[in-house]
Scaffold this motif. Structure first.
Motif, PDB file in Angstrom:
ATOM      1  N   ASP A  13     -13.741   3.062 -51.477  1.00 34.50           N
ATOM      2  CA  ASP A  13     -14.066   3.760 -50.117  1.00 34.50           C
ATOM      3  C   ASP A  13     -12.708   3.887 -49.295  1.00 34.50           C
ATOM      4  O   ASP A  13     -12.192   4.884 -48.867  1.00 34.50           O
ATOM      5  N   VAL A  14     -12.454   2.694 -48.740  1.00 33.92           N
ATOM      6  CA  VAL A  14     -11.272   2.434 -48.031  1.00 33.92           C
ATOM      7  C   VAL A  14     -10.031   3.006 -48.738  1.00 33.92           C
ATOM      8  O   VAL A  14      -9.182   3.913 -48.071  1.00 33.92           O
ATOM      9  N   ARG A  15      -9.620   2.862 -50.034  1.00 37.46           N
ATOM     10  CA  ARG A  15      -8.653   3.425 -50.652  1.00 37.46           C
ATOM     11  C   ARG A  15      -8.637   4.805 -50.604  1.00 37.46           C
ATOM     12  O   ARG A  15      -7.692   5.641 -50.507  1.00 37.46           O
ATOM     13  N   ALA A  16      -9.604   5.532 -51.008  1.00 37.31           N
ATOM     14  CA  ALA A  16      -9.933   6.899 -50.769  1.00 37.31           C
ATOM     15  C   ALA A  16      -9.361   7.623 -49.425  1.00 37.31           C
ATOM     16  O   ALA A  16      -8.878   8.567 -49.313  1.00 37.31           O
ATOM     17  N   ARG A  17     -10.088   6.828 -48.425  1.00 39.55           N
ATOM     18  CA  ARG A  17      -9.634   7.300 -47.017  1.00 39.55           C
ATOM     19  C   ARG A  17      -8.389   7.089 -46.707  1.00 39.55           C
ATOM     20  O   ARG A  17      -7.766   8.080 -46.097  1.00 39.55           O
ATOM     21  N   CYS A  18      -7.655   6.144 -47.154  1.00 36.78           N
ATOM     22  CA  CYS A  18      -6.048   5.798 -46.881  1.00 36.78           C
ATOM     23  C   CYS A  18      -5.605   6.985 -47.657  1.00 36.78           C
ATOM     24  O   CYS A  18      -4.431   7.749 -47.019  1.00 36.78           O
ATOM     25  N   GLN A  19      -5.831   7.503 -48.989  1.00 39.60           N
ATOM     26  CA  GLN A  19      -5.315   8.333 -49.554  1.00 39.60           C
ATOM     27  C   GLN A  19      -5.435   9.822 -48.795  1.00 39.60           C
ATOM     28  O   GLN A  19      -4.349  10.543 -48.647  1.00 39.60           O
ATOM     29  N   ARG A  50     -12.153  15.603 -39.870  1.00 40.04           N
ATOM     30  CA  ARG A  50     -12.290  14.314 -40.676  1.00 40.04           C
ATOM     31  C   ARG A  50     -12.112  13.068 -40.092  1.00 40.04           C
ATOM     32  O   ARG A  50     -12.986  11.988 -40.447  1.00 40.04           O
ATOM     33  N   LEU A  51     -11.256  13.004 -39.167  1.00 45.59           N
ATOM     34  CA  LEU A  51     -11.184  11.883 -38.142  1.00 45.59           C
ATOM     35  C   LEU A  51     -12.524  11.610 -37.509  1.00 45.59           C
ATOM     36  O   LEU A  51     -12.897  10.525 -37.295  1.00 45.59           O
ATOM     37  N   GLU A  52     -13.211  12.701 -36.768  1.00 41.90           N
ATOM     38  CA  GLU A  52     -14.304  12.502 -36.212  1.00 41.90           C
ATOM     39  C   GLU A  52     -15.610  12.169 -37.162  1.00 41.90           C
ATOM     40  O   GLU A  52     -16.322  11.361 -36.828  1.00 41.90           O
ATOM     41  N   GLN A  53     -15.712  12.629 -38.350  1.00 44.69           N
ATOM     42  CA  GLN A  53     -16.547  12.162 -39.400  1.00 44.69           C
ATOM     43  C   GLN A  53     -16.419  10.724 -39.789  1.00 44.69           C
ATOM     44  O   GLN A  53     -17.382  10.045 -39.953  1.00 44.69           O
ATOM     45  N   ALA A  54     -15.124  10.369 -39.914  1.00 46.32           N
ATOM     46  CA  ALA A  54     -14.686   9.152 -40.182  1.00 46.32           C
ATOM     47  C   ALA A  54     -15.269   7.949 -39.402  1.00 46.32           C
ATOM     48  O   ALA A  54     -15.638   6.782 -39.588  1.00 46.32           O
ATOM     49  N   GLU A  62      -6.497   0.807 -43.789  1.00 49.28           N
ATOM     50  CA  GLU A  62      -6.919   2.279 -43.375  1.00 49.28           C
ATOM     51  C   GLU A  62      -6.244   2.361 -41.687  1.00 49.28           C
ATOM     52  O   GLU A  62      -5.841   3.544 -41.409  1.00 49.28           O
ATOM     53  N   GLN A  63      -6.327   1.517 -40.715  1.00 48.91           N
ATOM     54  CA  GLN A  63      -5.669   1.500 -39.620  1.00 48.91           C
ATOM     55  C   GLN A  63      -4.229   1.544 -39.742  1.00 48.91           C
ATOM     56  O   GLN A  63      -3.694   2.484 -38.963  1.00 48.91           O
ATOM     57  N   HIS A  64      -3.666   1.300 -40.748  1.00 45.42           N
ATOM     58  CA  HIS A  64      -2.271   1.421 -40.974  1.00 45.42           C
ATOM     59  C   HIS A  64      -1.879   3.170 -41.286  1.00 45.42           C
ATOM     60  O   HIS A  64      -1.029   3.655 -40.753  1.00 45.42           O
ATOM     61  N   ALA A  65      -2.948   3.474 -42.363  1.00 48.27           N
ATOM     62  CA  ALA A  65      -2.696   4.885 -42.738  1.00 48.27           C
ATOM     63  C   ALA A  65      -2.928   5.963 -41.724  1.00 48.27           C
ATOM     64  O   ALA A  65      -2.361   6.899 -41.525  1.00 48.27           O
ATOM     65  N   ARG A  66      -3.652   5.533 -40.829  1.00 49.42           N
ATOM     66  CA  ARG A  66      -4.040   6.346 -39.548  1.00 49.42           C
ATOM     67  C   ARG A  66      -2.967   6.191 -38.683  1.00 49.42           C
ATOM     68  O   ARG A  66      -2.731   7.356 -37.973  1.00 49.42           O
ATOM     69  N   ARG A  67      -2.251   5.156 -38.454  1.00 53.66           N
ATOM     70  CA  ARG A  67      -0.989   4.932 -37.686  1.00 53.66           C
ATOM     71  C   ARG A  67      -0.158   5.906 -38.152  1.00 53.66           C
ATOM     72  O   ARG A  67       0.821   6.727 -37.606  1.00 53.66           O
TER      73      ARG A  67
END
Length: 112
Positions: A13-19, A50-54, A62-67
């Motif tokens: 799940d984390v990998r999918a969100r990061c992608q 998607r950010l609201e949903q997540a 995931e924090q890094h991917a969001r940055r």
């Protein structure tokens, strides 16, 4: 003795969100570079939804991917503001040229 069973569903799940965040960052960057403002607006809306949903990211990856997504968004916003300012300058110049041309035409007509 412990046995590793492989990736857990949480890891996947984390990998999918990061992608997902990386793909959105790429789409934002591409749309901004191509000055495809309609596409940029669509990607921005999808990103916000998607950010609201997540919700809040807990995982460091995931924090890094969001940055990275936030940085891509910041750069895209900068391109939008620059393009807007350039367009406003060009429009202002056209208005000034039009006023100058109108004044010239009036002077020309009154001199005949």
């Amino acid at each position: 003795m412990s046995v590793t069973a492989g990736k857990t569903s949480t890891d996947l799940d984390v990998r999918a969100r990061c992608q997902q965040w990386q793909k959105l960052a790429s789409l934002l960057t591409r749309a901004a570079e191509q000055q495809d403002w309609d596409q940029l607006r669509k990607v921005d809306m999808a990103m916000r939804q998607r950010l609201e949903q997540a919700g809040r990211a807990q995982d460091p990856a995931e924090q890094h991917a969001r940055r990275q997504l936030a940085e891509a968004h910041r750069l895209a916003l900068h391109k939008v503001v620059s393009a807007r300012d350039e367009l406003a300058g060009r429009m202002n110049k056209l208005r000034q040229d039009k006023e100058g041309l109108s004044a010239y035409e009036l002077t020309k007509l009154s001199g005949e």
